[in-house]
Enzyme design. Structure first.
Site, short mmCIF file in Angstrom:
data_model
loop_
_atom_site.label_atom_id
_atom_site.label_comp_id
_atom_site.label_asym_id
_atom_site.label_seq_id
_atom_site.Cartn_x
_atom_site.Cartn_y
_atom_site.Cartn_z
N GLN A 127 0.84 -1.19 0.00
CA GLN A 127 0.00 0.00 0.00
C GLN A 127 0.87 1.25 0.00
O GLN A 127 1.76 1.41 0.86
CB GLN A 127 -0.94 0.06 1.21
N CYS A 144 -6.85 6.94 4.78
CA CYS A 144 -6.29 7.24 6.09
C CYS A 144 -6.57 8.69 6.47
O CYS A 144 -6.26 9.60 5.71
CB CYS A 144 -4.79 6.98 6.10
N HIS A 202 -13.80 1.26 2.78
CA HIS A 202 -14.08 1.33 4.22
C HIS A 202 -15.41 2.05 4.37
O HIS A 202 -15.54 3.21 4.00
CB HIS A 202 -12.96 2.10 4.93
N GLY A 225 -14.34 -2.37 7.46
CA GLY A 225 -14.86 -1.48 8.49
C GLY A 225 -15.78 -2.17 9.47
O GLY A 225 -16.88 -2.60 9.10
N GLY A 285 -9.59 -5.86 9.83
CA GLY A 285 -8.46 -5.10 10.32
C GLY A 285 -8.11 -5.50 11.73
O GLY A 285 -7.52 -6.55 11.97
N ARG A 286 -8.51 -4.69 12.68
CA ARG A 286 -8.12 -4.93 14.07
C ARG A 286 -8.63 -6.24 14.63
O ARG A 286 -7.99 -6.84 15.49
CB ARG A 286 -8.55 -3.74 14.93
#
Length: 343
Positions: free
Chosen positions: A75, A105, A176, A217, A238-239
């Site tokens: 990225q 971002c 996202h 998301g 993601g997380r």
């Protein structure tokens, strides 16, 4: 399998793409190697790397990765087509499977460089960047964006961006499903406060059946990922994947047709010990590897002790791979691994 095959199969055979999102300070090469030992097929992403850093900075440190990480996407952050072209050319020999442009971002640091989510306000510049990158890239060039920023109306802003970048040759779009607020919210707040709007991503896919559309998301489980894949071509965690990496252990079976079988945690331990030993021999520290492994056994008996060992012992001077062995030995795998992995 390269990502070009991923995207082609997703569109032609409805085979989905499952990805782990690019995350600054998290998805470095040690994290990606760890995740690859758990899932053979998940598409992995680097942290965002700024084009200027590749041009002027320590290229080997920024771009090198273990061959085991494939398929892996780079990225990039930037808004100058010439600089992005140079970054793509420099990165080419490293053998990434995809180049992705960050248009999502929201951090102040990123905004000051005029890239990331603020590029949603200048879709023509994004298109110029994609067009230029496509001319020099031998691998897919993709975009990861938000549904809009600040006072933008997503129903207009998102299609406008997509129309321009697809016309410029973008191979896939990852969305996202939140707005980003460029002023007043921190990056963490931008991941939590703006409401999720999955429906607009679904409608975007319906309007563009021949375009790969992936969603990102707030996705926490593989069950949720499966539900999203009823509407879009790919899903990106993601997380949730970082903080409980064990969730990745069922990805190959649920999304890529692998046989259902008990995960070999001992093999994972041994591979990570070998990897850590190589990294230390090259002058690295155990903590640089171990920090990504802390959330692996969330919900299992012994997980707290596992976390304690990795968090405290891995940072000590001279710490070696035996710390990983001690941490794994603290976990009770009997009877509950399957439930914890699929939670």
């Amino acid at each position: 399998m390269t990502t070009s095959h991923f995207y082609k199969q997703a569109l032609e055979t409805k085979r989905p793409v499952f990805a782990v999102a690019p995350m600054i300070d998290w998805t470095d090469r040690h994290c990606r190697y760890f995740h690859r030992q758990i899932s053979r097929n998940a598409l992995l992403y680097t942290e965002m790397v700024v084009a200027d850093a590749i041009i002027h900075g320590p290229r080997e440190r920024l771009l090198s990765f273990d061959a085991a990480e494939h398929p892996v996407a780079l990225q990039l952050g930037g808004s100058d087509p010439e600089k992005l072209v140079k970054a793509v050319e420099i990165a080419a020999p490293y053998g990434y499977d995809e180049i992705n442009l960050n248009v999502g971002c929201p951090s102040d640091r990123v905004q000051s460089g005029t890239f990331g989510a603020c590029l949603m306000l200048t879709p023509d510049i994004v298109a110029d960047c994609i067009r230029a990158m496509k001319k020099v890239s031998s691998v897919p060039v993709t975009v990861k964006c938000r549904i809009g920023v600040d006072e933008q109306e997503p129903e207009r802003a998102l299609p406008d961006l997509l129309d321009r970048v697809l016309d410029a040759g973008a191979d896939a779009i990852w969305i996202h499903a939140r707005k980003a607020w460029l002023k007043g919210l921190s990056p963490k707040e931008n991941r939590e406060i703006p409401p999720l709007d999955y429906d607009i991503v679904y409608r975007t896919k319906q309007a563009r059946p021949d375009v790969f559309i992936g969603i990102n998301g707030g996705i926490q489980t593989l069950d949720q990922a499966e539900e999203h894949l009823r509407h879009v071509d790919g899903v990106m965690l993601g997380r949730a994947a970082y903080q409980n990496a064990g969730v990745l252990a069922d990805v190959d079976h649920r999304f890529f047709g692998a046989e259902a079988e008990a995960f070999d945690w001992e093999l994972l331990r041994d591979r990570m010990m070998d990897y850590a030993a190589r990294h230390i021999a090259d002058g690295g520290r155990l903590q640089q590897v171990a920090r990504h492994m802390v959330g692996l056994f969330t919900g299992l008996p012994g997980a707290r002790r596992y976390r304690q060992i990795l968090s405290t012992d891995a940072v000590k001077a001279g710490a070696g791979p035996e710390v990983i062995a001690a941490a794994f030995a603290a976990v009770d795998f009997s009877g509950v691994v399957e439930d914890a992995v699929s939670a």
